[in-house]
Structures are given as structure tokens and as C-alpha cells.
Write a protein that holds these residues in place. Structure first.
Motif, mmCIF file in Angstrom:
data_model
loop_
_atom_site.group_PDB
_atom_site.id
_atom_site.type_symbol
_atom_site.label_atom_id
_atom_site.label_comp_id
_atom_site.label_asym_id
_atom_site.label_seq_id
_atom_site.Cartn_x
_atom_site.Cartn_y
_atom_site.Cartn_z
ATOM 1 N N PHE A 133 -44.102 42.303 -38.571
ATOM 2 C CA PHE A 133 -43.327 41.785 -37.436
ATOM 3 C C PHE A 133 -43.445 42.774 -36.273
ATOM 4 O O PHE A 133 -42.501 43.496 -35.954
ATOM 5 C CB PHE A 133 -41.864 41.596 -37.820
ATOM 6 C CG PHE A 133 -41.624 40.552 -38.867
ATOM 7 C CD1 PHE A 133 -41.352 39.238 -38.512
ATOM 8 C CD2 PHE A 133 -41.678 40.878 -40.215
ATOM 9 C CE1 PHE A 133 -41.127 38.275 -39.484
ATOM 10 C CE2 PHE A 133 -41.451 39.923 -41.190
ATOM 11 C CZ PHE A 133 -41.182 38.613 -40.825
ATOM 12 N N PRO A 134 -44.605 42.836 -35.600
ATOM 13 C CA PRO A 134 -44.807 43.857 -34.564
ATOM 14 C C PRO A 134 -44.001 43.590 -33.303
ATOM 15 O O PRO A 134 -43.571 42.459 -33.040
ATOM 16 C CB PRO A 134 -46.308 43.755 -34.280
ATOM 17 C CG PRO A 134 -46.659 42.346 -34.614
ATOM 18 C CD PRO A 134 -45.793 41.985 -35.789
ATOM 19 N N VAL A 135 -43.823 44.657 -32.530
ATOM 20 C CA VAL A 135 -43.182 44.576 -31.216
ATOM 21 C C VAL A 135 -44.270 44.764 -30.159
ATOM 22 O O VAL A 135 -44.994 45.753 -30.179
ATOM 23 C CB VAL A 135 -42.104 45.666 -31.057
ATOM 24 C CG1 VAL A 135 -41.516 45.632 -29.641
ATOM 25 C CG2 VAL A 135 -41.002 45.490 -32.093
ATOM 26 N N TYR A 136 -44.393 43.803 -29.242
ATOM 27 C CA TYR A 136 -45.367 43.890 -28.149
ATOM 28 C C TYR A 136 -44.665 44.503 -26.949
ATOM 29 O O TYR A 136 -43.600 44.036 -26.532
ATOM 30 C CB TYR A 136 -45.917 42.506 -27.819
ATOM 31 C CG TYR A 136 -46.681 41.873 -28.972
ATOM 32 C CD1 TYR A 136 -48.071 41.964 -29.038
ATOM 33 C CD2 TYR A 136 -46.009 41.210 -29.991
ATOM 34 C CE1 TYR A 136 -48.774 41.397 -30.094
ATOM 35 C CE2 TYR A 136 -46.705 40.638 -31.055
ATOM 36 C CZ TYR A 136 -48.081 40.737 -31.102
ATOM 37 O OH TYR A 136 -48.765 40.181 -32.156
ATOM 38 N N ARG A 137 -45.286 45.539 -26.355
ATOM 39 C CA ARG A 137 -44.636 46.297 -25.293
ATOM 40 C C ARG A 137 -45.532 46.354 -24.066
ATOM 41 O O ARG A 137 -46.753 46.455 -24.179
ATOM 42 C CB ARG A 137 -44.335 47.719 -25.771
ATOM 43 C CG ARG A 137 -43.541 47.786 -27.075
ATOM 44 C CD ARG A 137 -43.391 49.219 -27.585
ATOM 45 N NE ARG A 137 -42.529 50.022 -26.745
ATOM 46 C CZ ARG A 137 -42.945 51.020 -25.981
ATOM 47 N NH1 ARG A 137 -44.246 51.342 -25.955
ATOM 48 N NH2 ARG A 137 -42.102 51.704 -25.245
ATOM 49 N N GLY A 138 -44.933 46.335 -22.902
ATOM 50 C CA GLY A 138 -45.677 46.550 -21.662
ATOM 51 C C GLY A 138 -46.862 45.628 -21.513
ATOM 52 O O GLY A 138 -46.741 44.408 -21.539
ATOM 53 N N ARG A 139 -48.037 46.220 -21.382
ATOM 54 C CA ARG A 139 -49.245 45.420 -21.185
ATOM 55 C C ARG A 139 -49.626 44.634 -22.433
ATOM 56 O O ARG A 139 -50.319 43.618 -22.334
ATOM 57 C CB ARG A 139 -50.396 46.313 -20.724
ATOM 58 C CG ARG A 139 -50.196 46.831 -19.305
ATOM 59 C CD ARG A 139 -51.431 47.501 -18.761
ATOM 60 N NE ARG A 139 -51.301 47.746 -17.319
ATOM 61 C CZ ARG A 139 -52.267 48.206 -16.542
ATOM 62 N NH1 ARG A 139 -53.458 48.480 -17.071
ATOM 63 N NH2 ARG A 139 -52.071 48.394 -15.266
ATOM 64 N N GLY A 140 -49.172 45.070 -23.582
ATOM 65 C CA GLY A 140 -49.380 44.284 -24.801
ATOM 66 C C GLY A 140 -48.637 42.964 -24.717
ATOM 67 O O GLY A 140 -49.174 41.899 -25.051
ATOM 68 N N ALA A 141 -47.382 43.018 -24.231
ATOM 69 C CA ALA A 141 -46.590 41.800 -24.062
ATOM 70 C C ALA A 141 -47.180 40.912 -22.973
ATOM 71 O O ALA A 141 -47.198 39.676 -23.106
ATOM 72 C CB ALA A 141 -45.140 42.163 -23.724
ATOM 73 N N ARG A 142 -47.687 41.519 -21.900
ATOM 74 C CA ARG A 142 -48.267 40.734 -20.808
ATOM 75 C C ARG A 142 -49.552 40.046 -21.250
ATOM 76 O O ARG A 142 -49.832 38.906 -20.861
ATOM 77 C CB ARG A 142 -48.519 41.636 -19.597
ATOM 78 C CG ARG A 142 -47.224 42.062 -18.905
ATOM 79 C CD ARG A 142 -47.464 43.107 -17.838
ATOM 80 N NE ARG A 142 -48.213 42.577 -16.696
ATOM 81 C CZ ARG A 142 -48.582 43.314 -15.645
ATOM 82 N NH1 ARG A 142 -48.239 44.600 -15.601
ATOM 83 N NH2 ARG A 142 -49.252 42.776 -14.651
#
Length: 428
Positions: A172-181
Motif C-alpha cells: 500500500f505505497p504512498v505517492y508523494r510530490g511528483r510521484g503523485a502528479r
């Protein structure tokens, strides 16, 4: 679910298809279905005869009473009591036979299309085509689970697996910053392409009931792979196919509304019990992931042309993302329980040096429609429709391949088609 009438009229064809799918004890199961069907039909025939006799006796009793033949009327009443007792027995026998028949029918997979190759495992799948050149990476190239640590700029990974473990658990990863974008860019790109291709967007629930799981074939086949909410007996969806297809459960679709083409984005949830090893590292296999799904409902004569069209749509997405890919026709032993024909699309991971499945596009023919009771009246005749679905696309391995295949010593190049969605051309 296979149509009982088809099994009855095409026993050898049914057995041949089940053998191609390597369904255990095919002959014994089919014989059991036919025996239960005969038992049900015999019970129904006798019940109809008993009810007819009972109705005739009722009229006879009325006439006898009217003519004053009391003793004869009483004798007829005694015969009626026997008939009523027998009809009750037959009704119970009929119900029992129907329940047993349904319980066996739901364990039988769909029959494969004639074009499905023989084979037991993924090693036997047929490569239909391969497109694009496999990139050659620089000497220090890394897999995506290492690359993601470098490109956030806020003191953490752009995709944080450890933080996901803290919040929920592995997978269950967390997408952050440019990963989320990048995630959001891919979702919007896939949805826009689907709408341009004539699909109608649906945003369905991501939790379904047992009836929905049964109607599309997840239950009872994949019960162990789905997350269950015990209190309500609800399930987290493994794909948007389940809620979107169930929109049409118990529906008679007017012929003029066909074909139906829907697209929907949802998070998806799969337990993936028993998965371990290097092949599931990073984004390769997750318990929660994002996907845009295509669902089509077609007249039977049009469904295989629709399947080819869906395959071309997925291939077009991969071409626009500049990813080398191949198309596989799955063999009988590697196909899904409900599918009649499945194409898998795999992209090449240059850093991992292997193919990664990113989409399955399947035609279920009438298998799901029979469970759904999804029909249409064509030329005055009611018929089951064909259902199809396909990933367009599943995000985790697409994102992994984009990161790995486009890495350079200076950074990671973003495919040009995504730049308007995410707002940057390179991760550096």
C-alpha cells in the motif's frame, strides 16, 4: 455461467473446452450437471401432471357435490389429498435439484474460443506481436524501486513503500510530490483517451455486495483474493469491471442502445495471497493500485470485432507513452475463469530485463451476462448479450516502466504526451 441448454445440447464441445482450460474432473462434473438436469426435468414433468390431475379432481368434486353424490365426492377428496401430498414432495425435490444444479454450474469456467492455444501455463501463451525497440540503458541504470528515492526533493521518496507499511501494510505505497502528479497525469491521460474513443465515463462505488461479485464471476472463484468487509459482507473491488458491469444486472437493454461502452477510474484492491520474491518488488505487485477500465456490452455477432478494437486502443496508449510492448493470446491453462479469449499486453522493463503485464483485454461472451440476466430483444427474440472488459491501463507497472526505460545520467525523461498533464518534462 454456462447456459444449461448449451451443455445439454453440446456435451462433447463442452468437454473439449473444459479440457483445454484444464478443468479438473470435467467429465464427472458435466455428467453430474446432466443428471441433475434430468432429475429436475423429470420432477417438473411429474409435478405438472400431478397438478393437472389435482385440478381435474377439484372440478370433479364440485360436480359430484352438486349432483348429491356425497360418498363419491368424499372418495375424490381422499384422492386429492394424496395428489397434494405428492405435489409437495415433488416441489421439494424440484427445489433441491435446482439448488444442487446451480451449485455445480457456478464451479464450471467459461469455455475458450476456438483461437485459444493449447497450454497449461504462461510459458505456453502465444506472442501475437511485438512493437518498439527495447532501450539500452547506461551502465549505472537502476530499477524503479531505487530510482524513486532520488526524485522527490522534499526529503523522501516520490513513492514511499515504508510509509505505506507504517500506515497500512506492505503493498500500500504512498505517492508523494511528483510521484503523485505522475499518477494523476496517467489517470487523466487514460480517461481522456477513452472519452475521445467514444467511451462514457463512470465513477462507480469501490465496494460491492455479494450479488455483484457473483454476477461478474469473482465469487465464488476469487473469494480468497478479495478484501472482505465482514460486518456488511461487502467486498473491495479488484477492478472497476465489477461495479460498472453490474450497472446492467437484471436489465433488458433496448437494441437501439447497443453497443454500450463505459470507462471508469478506480483504485483496485487485491490480496495477492502467496505472492513473494523479487518479481513482486516495488510497483510490480501491490495490494492497492489505480486503474482505468473499459467495459463493453455488445451483440454477440459484434463482440470479437469489439475485442480487437479494445486491444488496438490499449496498444495505442502504449505507443503514445513510447513503451516497447508485446501482445499475448493466453493459452487455455493461463486464462481467467470467466474469459473466452484474453489478450495480455506486456511492456518491457529495461532495468529489470523482463516483460511486465500491464493490461488484460477479455471477451466473456454470454458467461457473465447469464449470471447478470443481461439481455436484449433483437428481432422480437430475447437473447443474452456479450460482455467485455480491459485495462486501459493499470498504473503501477506502467509507471515503473516509464521510470526505468527513460532514465539517463541527467535524469528521467517524461513521455511528451504526459507533460501537459503533469507539468514537467524531466525528473532531475
Amino acid at each position: 455461467m454456462l447456459q444449461l441448454s448449451f451443455i445439454r445440447d453440446n456435451k462433447e464441445t463442452t468437454l473439449a473446452g473444459l479440457r483445454k482450460k484444464h478443468f479438473a474432473n470435467a467429465e464427472a462434473v458435466v455428467d453430474q450437471v446432466l443428471a441433475l438436469d434430468q432429475q429436475r426435468r423429470d420432477a417438473q414433468k411429474e409435478l405438472d401432471e400431478v397438478l393437472a390431475q389435482s385440478n381435474a379432481k377439484a372440478k370433479e368434486i364440485g360436480a359430484l357435490m352438486k349432483s348429491g353424490q356425497k360418498e363419491a365426492a368424499e372418495a375424490a377428496k381422499a384422492e386429492t389429498a394424496v395428489l397434494k401430498s405428492r405435489s409437495k414432495e415433488l416441489d421439494e425435490l424440484l427445489t433441491q435439484a435446482e439448488q444442487q444444479l446451480q451449485a455445480v454450474l457456478v464451479t464450471i469456467p467459461n469455455l475458450p474460443h476456438n483461437s485459444v492455444p493449447e497450454g497449461r501455463s504462461a510459458d505456453d501463451n502465444e506472442v501475437v506481436l511485438e512493437h518498439g525497440e527495447k532501450p539500452t540503458l547506461h551502465a549505472d541504470a537502476q530499477p524503479h524501486w531505487e530510482l524513486i528515492k532520488k526524485y522527490d526533493g522534499l526529503g523522501g521518496s516520490m513513492i514511499d513503500f515504508e510509509l505505506g507499511v507504517k500506515i497500512t501494510g506492505a503493498g500500500f505505497p504512498v505517492y508523494r510530490g511528483r510521484g503523485a502528479r505522475l499518477q494523476r497525469a496517467l489517470i487523466n491521460f487514460f480517461l481522456d483517451e477513452a472519452l475521445d474513443a467514444g467511451y462514457f465515463e463512470i465513477q462507480p462505488p469501490i465496494v460491492v455486495n455479494e450479488d455483484s461479485g457473483f454476477a461478474t464471476g469473482q465469487l465464488p472463484d476469487k473469494e480468497g483474493q478479495m478484501y472482505l468487509i465482514n460486518e456488511e459482507k461487502f467486498y473491495l473491488i479488484p477492478t472497476a469491471e465489477v461495479p460498472i458491469t453490474n450497472i446492467y444486472r437484471d436489465t433488458i437493454v433496448p437494441e437501439g442502445q447497443l453497443p454500450i461502452r463505459n470507462a471508469g477510474y478506480t483504485p483496485c484492491f487485491r490480496r495477492e495471497a502467496g505472492s513473494w520474491g523479487a518479481h513482486v518488488r516495488g510497483l510490480n505487485r501491490l495490494h492497492q493500485f489505480d486503474k482505468v477500465e473499459l467495459v463493453r456490452i455488445e451483440k454477440p455477432e459484434n463482440s470479437y470485432a469489439a475485442l480487437e478494437e479494445m486491444s488496438l486502443h490499449v496498444q495505442m496508449l502504449l505507443q503514445k507513452l513510447e513503451l516497447p510492448y508485446r501482445v499475448l493470446r493466453l493459452c487455455g491453462g493461463d486464462m481467467g475463469f470467466t474469459s473466452a479469449l484474453t489478450y495480455d499486453m506486456e511492456v518491457w522493463s529495461a532495468a529489470q530485463q523482463r516483460w511486465l503485464e500491464v493490461s488484460s483485454v477479455s471477451n466473456f461472451e454470454t458467461y457473465q451476462a447469464n449470471r447478470l440476466k443481461l439481455r436484449s430483444k433483437v428481432d422480437g427474440k430475447m437473447q443474452l448479450l456479450h460482455t467485455l472488459n480491459g485495462s486501459a491501463l493499470a498504473l503501477p507497472r506502467i509507471l515503473a516502466s516509464i521510470l526505468e526505460n527513460n532514465q539517463t545520467p541527467e535524469g528521467i525523461r517524461i513521455p511528451s504526451v504526459l507533460v501537459p498533464y503533469c507539468g514537467f518534462e524531466q525528473l532531475s
